[in-house]
Design a protein around this motif. Structure first.
Motif, PDB file in Angstrom:
ATOM      1  N   ASP A 193      51.358  85.458  34.993  1.00  0.00           N
ATOM      2  CA  ASP A 193      51.182  84.127  35.580  1.00  0.00           C
ATOM      3  C   ASP A 193      50.615  84.259  36.995  1.00  0.00           C
ATOM      4  N   LYS A 221      50.353  82.253  39.276  1.00  0.00           N
ATOM      5  CA  LYS A 221      51.069  81.473  40.297  1.00  0.00           C
ATOM      6  C   LYS A 221      52.181  82.295  40.936  1.00  0.00           C
ATOM      7  N   ASN A 222      52.523  83.426  40.325  1.00  0.00           N
ATOM      8  CA  ASN A 222      53.684  84.193  40.770  1.00  0.00           C
ATOM      9  C   ASN A 222      53.324  85.194  41.868  1.00  0.00           C
ATOM     10  N   ASP A 237      59.943  86.860  42.148  1.00  0.00           N
ATOM     11  CA  ASP A 237      58.802  86.242  42.825  1.00  0.00           C
ATOM     12  C   ASP A 237      59.236  85.654  44.157  1.00  0.00           C
ATOM     13  N   ASN A 250      50.009  87.290  42.541  1.00  0.00           N
ATOM     14  CA  ASN A 250      49.111  86.265  41.992  1.00  0.00           C
ATOM     15  C   ASN A 250      48.017  86.837  41.096  1.00  0.00           C
TER      16      ASN A 250
END
Length: 341
Positions: free
Chosen positions: A125, A127-128, A144, A331
């Motif tokens: 992911d 976003k992490n 995270d 990310n």
């Protein structure tokens, strides 16, 4: 008239002494600057220029609350990596001169470039902002970071969708994590806390204060006996797994040509520690007993591909799947499986 001559002669001697002291300090500075890049190894002697040694009564080196007159690079006084010291020189004229210096001590073991091959990749992911990464079987446990976004998650390798999410309070900035038996241990960045979770449910069991010597929580791993933490310096802190607020020992890290600090995410595997270095596209292979960097992986190309122009999207995440290494970054959209060549 005679008194004036004596005063003038005394002033001359004082000026000569000051000039000589300045020359000694300049010579010491030149010597230390020249040696800083070249460095020393354990067993070497600090061989100061003759214009210093011939005009001194004694020379000592101070570091923290320790002081020695032995100018041998001794592991009882110095550590691998950079050592910020003060030279204390007592001249034959009775003056005491002090000068700051950095003494770099390198490993005697040449760090090898380790060849590898990418054999698979898996979704991650993007976003992490990953800070901790550990794999058991086919299950990924990931810590995270960032305030208002910190979490501990559990998912299956090959699917970035979490099966369980343990979110942190807004003020918590999560950092490294590791598995020890049936528990997950997790550090925080500047909150001076660590958390312990049930591995299966991610339910928080307890928390503990970080040892005072650890300024910030960065990376974390487990060698089967102790937790091993980093704090953004050259140090590896071995912590009592039953009382993680207790430091068992500290090991300093250095390579044969490079001084490394900002050690970050960690993984222990087959007797070695593998470490990310913040803002560097490399992973170090470290002997945990000595701190010697014995090998290095270069992931420059993968980092360029996954950072997408953002300097904070750094390589950060090491785990093992059998004998293959898994790596990812902050990310990053992918996890890569690496085989050693």
């Amino acid at each position: 008239m005679k008194r004036n001559i004596n005063i003038g002669f005394a002033a001359f001697l004082l000026l000569a002494s000051c000039s000589n002291n300045e020359k000694m300090l300049d010579s010491l500075a030149d010597y230390n600057n020249a040696k800083e890049e070249k460095g020393y190894h354990f067993g070497d002697k600090i061989e100061l220029p003759e214009e210093i040694t011939e005009n001194t009564e004694s020379i000592a080196v101070s570091q923290g609350d320790k002081e020695t007159t032995d100018l041998t690079i001794n592991p009882k006084f110095f550590t691998l990596g950079d050592n910020n010291v003060i030279f204390i020189i007592k001249t034959k004229g009775g003056e005491v001169l002090n000068q700051d210096a950095t003494i770099n001590i390198f490993s005697k073991i040449k760090e090898q470039d380790i060849p590898y091959k990418i054999i698979a990749d898996y979704p991650h992911d993007p976003k992490n902002f990953i800070e901790g990464f550990v794999v058991e079987g086919n299950t990924v446990y990931e810590s995270d970071g960032m305030n208002n976004a910190s979490q501990l998650i559990k998912y299956t390798l090959g699917s970035s969708a979490p099966k369980i999410v343990a979110r942190q309070p807004a003020e918590i900035f999560s950092e490294g994590c590791t598995i020890a038996e049936d528990k997950i241990y997790q550090l925080t960045y500047r909150n001076k806390l660590g958390f312990i979770y049930d591995k299966n449910t991610l339910k928080k069991i307890s928390e503990f204060p970080l040892p005072n010597i650890i300024g910030e929580g960065w990376g974390l791993t487990y060698d089967g006996k102790n937790l091993i933490a980093t704090d953004g310096t050259k140090n590896l802190y071995f912590l009592d797994v039953d009382n993680p607020s207790k430091v068992v020992k500290t090991v300093c890290v250095a390579g044969s040509k490079n001084i490394y600090d900002q050690l970050n995410e960690l993984e222990y595997h087959n007797g070695f520690i593998y470490a990310n270095v913040w803002h560097k596209p490399v992973i170090l292979k470290i002997n945990p007993k000595t701190g010697d960097v014995v090998g290095k992986f270069d992931f420059t190309q993968l980092t360029k591909e996954n950072s997408r122009g953002d300097s904070e999207h750094v390589l950060n995440g090491i785990a093992f799947k059998g004998e293959n290494m898994l790596i990812t970054g902050k990310n990053w959209p992918k996890i890569y499986e690496i085989s050693f060549q």
